[in-house]
Each structure stands twice: as C-alpha cells, then as structure tokens.
Scaffold this motif. Sequence first.
Motif, PDB file in Angstrom:
ATOM      1  N   ASN A 291      62.550  12.205  35.567  1.00  0.00           N
ATOM      2  CA  ASN A 291      62.079  12.891  34.364  1.00  0.00           C
ATOM      3  C   ASN A 291      62.440  12.151  33.077  1.00  0.00           C
ATOM      4  O   ASN A 291      61.734  12.273  32.075  1.00  0.00           O
ATOM      5  CB  ASN A 291      62.647  14.311  34.300  1.00  0.00           C
ATOM      6  N   LEU A 292      63.529  11.406  33.095  1.00  0.00           N
ATOM      7  CA  LEU A 292      63.895  10.682  31.873  1.00  0.00           C
ATOM      8  C   LEU A 292      62.973   9.485  31.651  1.00  0.00           C
ATOM      9  O   LEU A 292      62.625   9.164  30.515  1.00  0.00           O
ATOM     10  CB  LEU A 292      65.361  10.256  31.921  1.00  0.00           C
ATOM     11  N   THR A 295      59.586  11.172  30.489  1.00  0.00           N
ATOM     12  CA  THR A 295      59.568  11.640  29.106  1.00  0.00           C
ATOM     13  C   THR A 295      59.613  10.451  28.144  1.00  0.00           C
ATOM     14  O   THR A 295      58.991  10.493  27.085  1.00  0.00           O
ATOM     15  CB  THR A 295      60.746  12.596  28.798  1.00  0.00           C
ATOM     16  N   ALA A 296      60.336   9.397  28.511  1.00  0.00           N
ATOM     17  CA  ALA A 296      60.375   8.211  27.643  1.00  0.00           C
ATOM     18  C   ALA A 296      58.966   7.641  27.474  1.00  0.00           C
ATOM     19  O   ALA A 296      58.559   7.295  26.358  1.00  0.00           O
ATOM     20  CB  ALA A 296      61.310   7.150  28.226  1.00  0.00           C
ATOM     21  N   PHE A 298      56.151   9.239  27.818  1.00  0.00           N
ATOM     22  CA  PHE A 298      55.410  10.168  26.958  1.00  0.00           C
ATOM     23  C   PHE A 298      55.714   9.858  25.493  1.00  0.00           C
ATOM     24  O   PHE A 298      54.824   9.906  24.638  1.00  0.00           O
ATOM     25  CB  PHE A 298      55.800  11.614  27.293  1.00  0.00           C
ATOM     26  N   GLY A 299      56.962   9.499  25.210  1.00  0.00           N
ATOM     27  CA  GLY A 299      57.371   9.162  23.840  1.00  0.00           C
ATOM     28  C   GLY A 299      57.086   7.715  23.453  1.00  0.00           C
ATOM     29  O   GLY A 299      57.568   7.235  22.424  1.00  0.00           O
ATOM     30  N   ASP A 301      58.231   5.023  24.616  1.00  0.00           N
ATOM     31  CA  ASP A 301      59.512   4.327  24.507  1.00  0.00           C
ATOM     32  C   ASP A 301      59.712   3.449  25.741  1.00  0.00           C
ATOM     33  O   ASP A 301      59.835   3.968  26.849  1.00  0.00           O
ATOM     34  CB  ASP A 301      60.614   5.389  24.401  1.00  0.00           C
ATOM     35  N   PRO A 302      59.732   2.114  25.585  1.00  0.00           N
ATOM     36  CA  PRO A 302      59.903   1.216  26.748  1.00  0.00           C
ATOM     37  C   PRO A 302      61.359   1.179  27.201  1.00  0.00           C
ATOM     38  O   PRO A 302      62.021   0.150  27.159  1.00  0.00           O
ATOM     39  CB  PRO A 302      59.433  -0.135  26.206  1.00  0.00           C
ATOM     40  N   ASN A 303      61.862   2.327  27.662  1.00  0.00           N
ATOM     41  CA  ASN A 303      63.279   2.500  27.965  1.00  0.00           C
ATOM     42  C   ASN A 303      63.604   1.957  29.356  1.00  0.00           C
ATOM     43  O   ASN A 303      63.712   2.696  30.338  1.00  0.00           O
ATOM     44  CB  ASN A 303      63.605   3.993  27.870  1.00  0.00           C
ATOM     45  N   TRP A 304      63.798   0.658  29.468  1.00  0.00           N
ATOM     46  CA  TRP A 304      64.030   0.025  30.764  1.00  0.00           C
ATOM     47  C   TRP A 304      65.378   0.424  31.357  1.00  0.00           C
ATOM     48  O   TRP A 304      65.566   0.355  32.573  1.00  0.00           O
ATOM     49  CB  TRP A 304      63.913  -1.491  30.655  1.00  0.00           C
ATOM     50  N   LEU A 372      55.645  12.865  31.631  1.00  0.00           N
ATOM     51  CA  LEU A 372      56.038  14.282  31.545  1.00  0.00           C
ATOM     52  C   LEU A 372      55.896  14.699  30.086  1.00  0.00           C
ATOM     53  O   LEU A 372      56.637  14.236  29.225  1.00  0.00           O
ATOM     54  CB  LEU A 372      57.484  14.448  32.020  1.00  0.00           C
ATOM     55  N   SER A 373      54.936  15.550  29.856  1.00  0.00           N
ATOM     56  CA  SER A 373      54.525  15.855  28.492  1.00  0.00           C
ATOM     57  C   SER A 373      54.717  17.325  28.152  1.00  0.00           C
ATOM     58  O   SER A 373      54.971  18.156  29.019  1.00  0.00           O
ATOM     59  CB  SER A 373      53.040  15.537  28.346  1.00  0.00           C
ATOM     60  N   HIS A 374      54.582  17.644  26.878  1.00  0.00           N
ATOM     61  CA  HIS A 374      54.580  19.047  26.464  1.00  0.00           C
ATOM     62  C   HIS A 374      53.476  19.821  27.186  1.00  0.00           C
ATOM     63  O   HIS A 374      53.671  20.955  27.609  1.00  0.00           O
ATOM     64  CB  HIS A 374      54.349  19.158  24.953  1.00  0.00           C
TER      65      HIS A 374
END
Lengths: 385, 385
Positions: A291-292, A295-296, A298-299, A301-304, A372-374
């Motif tokens: 989920n993290l 959600t990243a 969705f935002g 955010d290239p959160n590797w 994972l979106s609103h």
Amino acid sequence: MTVTSPKGFRAAGVAAGLKSTGALDLALVVNDGPDATAAGVFTANRVKAAPVLWSQQVIKGRAVKVVVLNSGGANACTGPGGFQDTHSTAEYVASRLGGMGAGQVAVCSTGLIGERLPMPKLLAGVDGATKALAKAGGFAAAEAIMTTDTRPKVVEVVTGDGWTVGGMAKGAGMLAPSLATMLCVLTTDAMAGGDALDEALREACRVTFDRLDSDGCMSTNDTVLLLASGASGVEPTQEELTAAVTRACHDLAQQLLADAEGHTKQIAIEVVNADSEDDAVIVGREIARNNLVKTALFGKDPNWGRILAAVGCTDAVFESDELNVAINDVWICRAGAAAEDRGKVDLSGVEVRITVDLNAGDHSATVWTNDLSHAYVHENSAYSS
Amino acid sequence: MTVTSPKGFRAAGVAAGLKSTGALDLALVVNDGPDATAAGVFTANRVKAAPVLWSQQVIKGRAVKVVVLNSGGANACTGPGGFQDTHSTAEYVASRLGGMGAGQVAVCSTGLIGERLPMPKLLAGVDGATKALAKAGGFAAAEAIMTTDTRPKVVEVVTGDGWTVGGMAKGAGMLAPSLATMLCVLTTDAMAGGDALDEALREACRVTFDRLDSDGCMSTNDTVLLLASGASGVEPTQEELTAAVTRACHDLAQQLLADAEGHTKQIAIEVVNADSEDDAVIVGREIARNNLVKTALFGKDPNWGRILAAVGCTDAVFESDELNVAINDVWICRAGAAAEDRGKVDLSGVEVRITVDLNAGDHSATVWTNDLSHAYVHENSAYSS
C-alpha cells in the motif's frame, strides 16, 4: 469480437431485474457444436461460491453446452440453499434449451456476497435470454456480467488459419492472484480435446490473469471457462492453441487493469535477473500489494525506498546491496542506494513501468497492478450494504 | 512515565536540524548502571537500514550503555557510506560520553529511505544532547523520535516489587508484522542478565508489536531495545520480567494503533477456536491486510462476506461452512452464511471488534489493525519527496 466471434456460438444478455438499476444482468453463452469440449480454471479461495462448486463438477466432464451467468448477486456464503439455487438454475437452463443434461451447464455469478438470489426473477430471465439467443448477442452478454465495471470487456483473436478465439470478461475490483475477481468465458471454433483446452487455459491464465494483482484480494467466485465448438474443422497444434488463448487472456487482462476501481495508474512491475520465474513473480506480487508503494505512485512520487522495503519482505534470492530499480527507465537505485536523480522520473502519465533487477539469475516475470487512490477507498467503502 | 522512570537512566531530546521544521529530532538514552545488560529485536525485512545492521552487532555483546536515535532520516538504502555514518555516530557518542567503546552504543534512525544523513548537524546535535542529559529528559527523547506521529508514546510499568519498566516508541505508518515500523526503547532497573532480557523481549514482542498490522508494510528500520541498569537491586523471576515487559509493550502497541496514519477505526481481530495459535495469527493477519475489509470498515459497512473471502485465502484448518463471524458481538455469519441482521451492528465508534470462530480447535489470538481511509491515502501519497 466477442464470445460469438468463433463459429458455432450464440449468446444473449437480458435484464432479469437482479440489478436494481434495470441494467442487463443475465447472460447465456451456447455452444451449438458440433463439439462441446471445455476446460475451466477457478478461484483458489477456499471459501467458494455455490456456482464455483457446481461448475467445478461440471467441468470435470470436459463437456459444456451452455454457460449461464448473472450479475447482481454472487451466491457466495449462502449455505446449502444457495447451492440448490445454482443446481436449479442449471436444470432449468438444460430443460429450456433441450438436448442436454444439467451436468453440461456451467453457472457463474457475481455481485454481493452473502445474499440469496431472487430465483423467480432469475428463471424468468433465463426464459427471456433463451428467446434472445443470437450470433449477434455477444456484446449484450458481455454487458450483462458487468458489476462495477465501467465498460464491457471483449476480445477476438483471429489466427489466420481458419479458426478463432473469442471472449468476454468482467472484473474491476478484488483483482488478485490465482485469478482476479472476474468471470471470463472464452470460446473457440478450433477442434480440440478437453485435455488440450485444459493445458492451453492453465498456461494462459498463469502468465496473464494470475499476474494481475489490482488490490491483493482474492474472490470467492473467479471462473475462467474455455469452450470449443470444433465448427471450423481445423485442429491446431497444442502450441498454436495455447498461443491464441494466451493472447486472448492477455488482452482481456489488460482491459481489466485499465478499468480497475478508482485507479489513476496502470503499473507493470517487471522483475528481471531473478534466480527463478517463481522468485520474479513473488517479488512482483509483493510490490503490487504494498500500500505504501501504491499510494506513492498515486502521489506521483518515485519512492524507490518503499519498493526496496517491499522486495526485502520476500524470500527471493538477492543481496540487498545488489538491487537496482528503475521507474519508467530511470535507474534511480543502483546497488541498493540512490543513483540517478529522482527528479528525472516522469509520473504524469497513466502507465508506469517499474523494473527491479535482482541480480541473481536470468529469469523474469511481469506483474500488473494499479495505484491506491482516494477513488478506490471511496468506491470500496460505499459499495454494498 | 518514560525511559527515565526506572532508576539509573538519563535521557535527552534536542533539535539538531535534521527536520526542516526545527522540531526535536535527536535523542540519547543513557544507562548509568551499575549494570548495562541489553537485548534487541529487529526488523525481519531483508533490506535493513545501516543502524539496524550496526545495532544487531552491538546487541550480540548483550551490553549497551547508550542508545542514540534520530528522526528526519532513516539511513536506509544508503550504501557503504551510510553504514560509515552510523559507525561514526556511535564512535562520536562513545568519545563524548567516555567510559565506553562504540560497540556499546546502539543507533536507531527513522524517516525517509534512501538519503544520507547530514552528519555535521547530527554530530552537533549529539553535543547538545550530551549536555542536556537529565533524569527529566525522557519526554523530550520520546518527542525527538516522532515522524508522522501526532503524539509521543511513553509507558511506565511499576511492578510493586521495587523495580520498574519504562519505555518510549514511535511509529504511525508502515506498521506490520515482525515489528511495526517503529523504534522502541524499553528500560528497567531490574537486575537481569542478557539472556533473561532477550527471552522477555522476544515473548513480549511476539504477542504485541508482532500482532499489530496497521498497513501490511514492513519497515527497514524496526528496532526494539531493552536496557537494564540493575539499579533497583531487585532480581525478578523470568516470569515476572516477561510479564512486566509484555505489559509495557502492549501499552505502547495500543498507543501506536491509536495514532496510526489517517485511521478512523481501531480494529481488534480476535480469532477463536483455531487449530493452533499460528493458524489464529495467520487468519487474523490476512483479514488485517485485506483492503476490501479495511475500506468496508471505513465505510461503516459490516461486510462479513469480505471477511470470509479473506479467511478463505489462508491455509488454516477450517471448513468454509463451519465459519462464524461476529462484528461487535453481533453474529452476522453462522455456518458460513448470513445469520443475525447486519443492521444490528453499530459501527459508529472508533473501536471495532471482529470475532472469527474457525470451529477447528481451542487456540486463539488477536491481531490489531486500522481501517483504510481517504486520510491514509492522502498522507502516504503526499509524504516524502
């Protein structure tokens, strides 16, 4: 380009009143032969809906003349009475159409869990659908199995060798391993025995539907059926059959991905240089379910770091300081640490490709998921009761 | 009621400038003895942050005189340079405080993954914290380790036998099995050897932090440390020690649950009549991780069908037509089908209790989780880069 594309099939979709909206909710797919061979793959969930328990028995006979499908109710967790409802439906369809026993009628249901189906409405719907059966009925059938889907999913694979594969599917949420929550009916006018169909269908599902993991939730009702009429008079090799069925399943799986509930991203997770194909799938699935990570994305955010944390939860073969990760071809992580500038990653589009290099072998696999979106939270907190 | 509640401990929390907000972000916890025994439990994630790799080595010596903790950066996925930063931090702390080697200094970090820590700021913060060390410093230390936490988490268990357990924790997201994403330092003035502390801590974590599964995501940095000063002069039995440490961990775990990112529900999933305790935990965990169950509860929808579908994804011992499910004591599912009226379930409150009766034995376990809300998606799509 539907279940009625191949020769020897008719279909219908009608409104039986199972959906309060008055939309189409009951479908028939009829195999007019000359053959009636079939194969099926079902949910791995141990809590199985009544129609799954029924159709699993039917498919053992390798002969299916009709599939009856309904939306507006899953007939899952409905006890012995629910199973009797499925049995009665199959018997009623067999008697209305004639020339077959109930044991050649597969049943599929989708919708809410835990509620009995309104049988008088459903059986009246069967009457209406029987009268509406037509070569042109494939689209109506595809529409009648929709739940939260925003559009019907249909496919046609013309092989060029005189035989064709057609299909329809539904599924927009609860998409997960060992089949997305979905119903899928594939048809072909190839001449093929039950075992050949079974082999083709299992291999096709393994690399398509089984690798679609929209939200990690496995349904009670997943069913994929493959029916062969033999009407083309052509008998393909096993390889040709498997290839065509796989193409059809891949196409439908991508349509499911593109219509998943409340998504803003369609994400392909490509795991390369794995020690085994299983390892590649396990790593891809773990990322798809995180989920993290979802959600990243969705935002935008290239959160590797979250991707690495997900990889670290698996028992796949790898060393944490040898992992490389790219998002949309920008290698933002090399040797387990920051590499290229994350600012270079463009996440404005709908399609995202994550590449994870395990540096442990030469196997690979791709798993598909959504963000994972609103809207996902909204749709799944509002749906139902 | 903090890490400085037991005799023999001082602590400090200062603003080192690691957080852009200027909030407290660096903490020290010092064990003044006479003993310096210790135990630790760390993340099961195979991608481990540098401070985890360091502290795992430190804890093997069963002797810890200081814990230095920072928020504002996880020092995870930072390569060999990141590990060197952790090593330098421990050496610097040891030299500033004197009377110990770097091998008796545990290090904990939390915050974003993938970025190096600003070492000059961090070491200057160590200077400031060293000067600020005090018996009254426990609250500041608890505040300095917060990330997205909205409040510090502290605990005190006074045994009545002349010894005490104190503690602090942080963690508000990425809470998952094999430790929530959290840092936790527990202290006690009991006299206890390293093995006794290790046994107490493992058993305590097993039934508390390990059963907290807020969002199914396991962190790279989870660390729980237990330090004993022996300053009370009392040597409790193993049973007494384990019980007190478990009480402290349970209290902190519930504080983490109550402060989880963006939740509207605190959900206890009680699995009863399981064939084994493992089965009960596996089933509880599967439900805790199911996004469709979590969104339903956010929507105040007693959707027991989704709970059954989650149970069906496990390999626990059960028969699907023998499952009973209650939500807030209303048995809405019996024998795998609808039972009491779902309208009777009141989901207006924050606390929700799901009871799943597997009808397969006499073991039980409780797993705690939160719902999946718009705020969770918002917080986790906005956090970071």
